[in-house]
Motif scaffolding. Structure first.
Motif, PDB file in Angstrom:
ATOM      1  N   SER A 157       0.833  -1.204   0.000  1.00  0.00           N
ATOM      2  CA  SER A 157       0.000   0.000   0.000  1.00  0.00           C
ATOM      3  C   SER A 157       0.866   1.252   0.000  1.00  0.00           C
ATOM      4  O   SER A 157       0.623   2.203  -0.750  1.00  0.00           O
ATOM      5  N   GLU A 158       1.878   1.244   0.849  1.00  0.00           N
ATOM      6  CA  GLU A 158       2.763   2.400   0.957  1.00  0.00           C
ATOM      7  C   GLU A 158       3.524   2.637  -0.341  1.00  0.00           C
ATOM      8  O   GLU A 158       3.700   3.785  -0.782  1.00  0.00           O
ATOM      9  N   SER A 163       3.818   6.504  -5.801  1.00  0.00           N
ATOM     10  CA  SER A 163       3.824   6.667  -7.255  1.00  0.00           C
ATOM     11  C   SER A 163       2.592   7.389  -7.789  1.00  0.00           C
ATOM     12  O   SER A 163       2.334   7.367  -8.997  1.00  0.00           O
ATOM     13  N   CYS A 164       1.817   8.025  -6.904  1.00  0.00           N
ATOM     14  CA  CYS A 164       0.626   8.729  -7.375  1.00  0.00           C
ATOM     15  C   CYS A 164       0.426  10.030  -6.598  1.00  0.00           C
ATOM     16  O   CYS A 164       1.165  10.326  -5.652  1.00  0.00           O
ATOM     17  N   GLN A 194       0.137   8.330   7.336  1.00  0.00           N
ATOM     18  CA  GLN A 194       1.175   9.339   7.109  1.00  0.00           C
ATOM     19  C   GLN A 194       1.560   9.415   5.640  1.00  0.00           C
ATOM     20  O   GLN A 194       1.737  10.501   5.077  1.00  0.00           O
ATOM     21  N   ARG A 195       1.697   8.239   4.997  1.00  0.00           N
ATOM     22  CA  ARG A 195       2.034   8.210   3.576  1.00  0.00           C
ATOM     23  C   ARG A 195       0.893   8.792   2.734  1.00  0.00           C
ATOM     24  O   ARG A 195       1.124   9.451   1.715  1.00  0.00           O
ATOM     25  N   MET A 196      -0.320   8.532   3.151  1.00  0.00           N
ATOM     26  CA  MET A 196      -1.472   9.111   2.460  1.00  0.00           C
ATOM     27  C   MET A 196      -1.439  10.631   2.525  1.00  0.00           C
ATOM     28  O   MET A 196      -1.727  11.320   1.532  1.00  0.00           O
ATOM     29  N   MET A 197      -1.093  11.175   3.675  1.00  0.00           N
ATOM     30  CA  MET A 197      -1.042  12.620   3.844  1.00  0.00           C
ATOM     31  C   MET A 197       0.016  13.252   2.942  1.00  0.00           C
ATOM     32  O   MET A 197      -0.169  14.351   2.410  1.00  0.00           O
TER      33      MET A 197
END
Length: 261
Positions: A157-158, A163-164, A194-197
């Protein structure tokens, strides 16, 4: 003053403030700190308050990891109202990330775009719920499945998020503490959040008012890193003022302004 009167006075005092020091209670009630500590111990055993670092607070500030089925039954009307307000923020040609949690699930029910929408989802249930709308391009994150939330976490997921790029992240949390920040109960989920943010231009937190003053085990970020918070009418005026002081946009979902379908 009897013990019962004293303990009632303590609870009445906590109704007007979130916390109070043992020493302040001792001065207020003209008894020793030892007596106050005994009173607090009894009141905590009865589930009427919580003790922490020499003070009494009105609620337990820690939150535990519950299953998604259990959480879904908590504050359902408020979560629906919050979800309806969140849906209003979706714009044409948006690319959005949906984290996990029951408030996000309620929100997903109101996502009905007439234009193209790209959704990156961590939640299996959310992806399935959106799958009947042909205007929504769904990208389901992969990885290890969290059974309690029916969502994925982990390296795959991370790696995809690196890449987007997305215009908005809609994030559910287990706790909002003005000193510690926004939290969840799972360290792996916190790291994924955190990675989503980092991937999203804007972070929008969906949290009913019971989440304020609570702390989960794992910190996601400082409150200052959040752009928008959507909550319900039960939020305290002091909490609302603190949010606005931080420069965070606050949206309060009100029953009189909405009609649920």
């Amino acid at each position: 003053m009897t013990k019962e009167d004293r303990q009632n006075a303590i609870l009445e005092e906590l109704m007007t403030r979130e916390s109070i020091l043992v020493s302040d209670l001792a001065d207020l009630l003209d008894v020793s700190s030892v007596t106050i500590r005994k009173d607090l111990t009894e009141l905590e055993s009865d589930g009427k308050l919580y003790r922490s670092h020499g003070k009494a607070i009105a609620i337990n500030p820690f939150t535990s990891n519950r299953s998604v089925n259990e959480k879904e039954k908590l504050s359902p009307e408020e979560k629906s109202l919050i979800g309806l307000e969140a849906a209003k923020l979706i714009e044409e040609n948006d690319s959005i990330i949906l984290a996990s949690g029951t408030t996000i699930q309620y929100f997903a029910r109101f996502i009905q775009p007439i234009h193209h929408l790209t959704v990156v989802s961590a939640s299996l249930q959310v992806s399935l719920g959106l799958s009947n709308n042909e205007n929504i391009e769904i990208i389901q994150l992969g990885g290890a499945l969290r059974h309690s939330s029916k969502s994925v976490v982990g390296f795959y997921s991370e790696q995809f998020l690196d890449s987007c790029y997305a215009s908005k992240l809609f994030l559910g949390v287990d706790g909002i503490d003005f000193d510690f920040g926004i939290t969840t109960t799972d360290m792996r989920e916190a790291y994924l959040n955190q990675r989503m943010m980092k991937t999203a231009q804007k972070t929008i937190v969906l949290a009913d008012a019971t989440k304020f003053g609570k702390k989960g085990f794992a910190k996601i970020s400082n409150l200052e890193d959040v752009d928008v918070i959507i909550t319900d009418e039960r939020i305290k005026p002091t909490e609302a003022a603190l949010i606005e002081e931080l420069g965070i946009k606050l949206i309060i979902a009100k029953k009189k302004d909405t009609e649920l379908t």
